[in-house]
Every structure is written in C-alpha cells, then in structure tokens.
Write a protein that holds these residues in place. Structure first.
Motif, PDB file in Angstrom:
ATOM      1  N   GLU A   1       9.888  65.736   1.687  1.00  0.00           N
ATOM      2  CA  GLU A   1       9.684  66.532   2.813  1.00  0.00           C
ATOM      3  C   GLU A   1       8.191  66.245   3.251  1.00  0.00           C
TER       4      GLU A   1
ATOM      5  N   THR B   1       7.793  62.861   4.518  1.00  0.00           N
ATOM      6  CA  THR B   1       8.357  62.750   6.206  1.00  0.00           C
ATOM      7  C   THR B   1       7.255  63.709   7.081  1.00  0.00           C
ATOM      8  N   ALA B   2       6.827  64.714   6.729  1.00  0.00           N
ATOM      9  CA  ALA B   2       6.015  65.377   7.583  1.00  0.00           C
ATOM     10  C   ALA B   2       4.781  64.481   7.938  1.00  0.00           C
TER      11      ALA B   2
END
Length: 72
Positions: free
Chosen positions: A3, A6-7
């Motif tokens: 995550e 991806t951010a």
C-alpha cells in the motif's frame, strides 16, 4: 508495504512529467509483483504448516508397565 509503494507511485504520477512515467512504472510493477508473490508464498507456507499440524495424530503417552510381558 504494498500500500505504501502504491501510494508513492500514485503521488509520483501527479508530480512528475510524462517522460518520467515509464521509468517509475519499470520499477513499480516488478516490485509490486514481487511483494504479492512473497505474500502468497507466506500464506501458503502458513496453511501447509497448519494442515501438517492437524494431520499428525496426537501421541499418547502410555505408562510403563511394572513388569514386562511373560511369554506363554
């Protein structure tokens, strides 16, 4: 961890020029695939260990007899 990567990738897409998108994608997609593969391997290893633990019969401890068996 995926995550966070991806951010960072999405933030990079907004703040970088179009010429730099390919270089970041070249890093992001193999890294994402690697992290997902490691995640599935870890999960499969945990499931296999749990199945092996459930499949082994419980060992019963027998009390030793006071005298050995006498042949007839």
């Amino acid at each position: 961890f995926l995550e966070a990567i991806t951010a960072a990738y999405v933030a990079w897409m907004f703040y970088s020029s179009a010429w730099q998108h390919d270089s970041m994608s070249f890093i992001f997609w193999p890294l994402a695939a690697f992290l997902i593969r490691v995640s599935y391997e870890t999960e499969a290893r945990q499931k296999a260990a749990k199945a092996a633990l459930e499949a082994t019969p419980a060992i019963e401890e027998k009390e030793p007899s006071a005298s050995p068996p006498v042949p007839a």
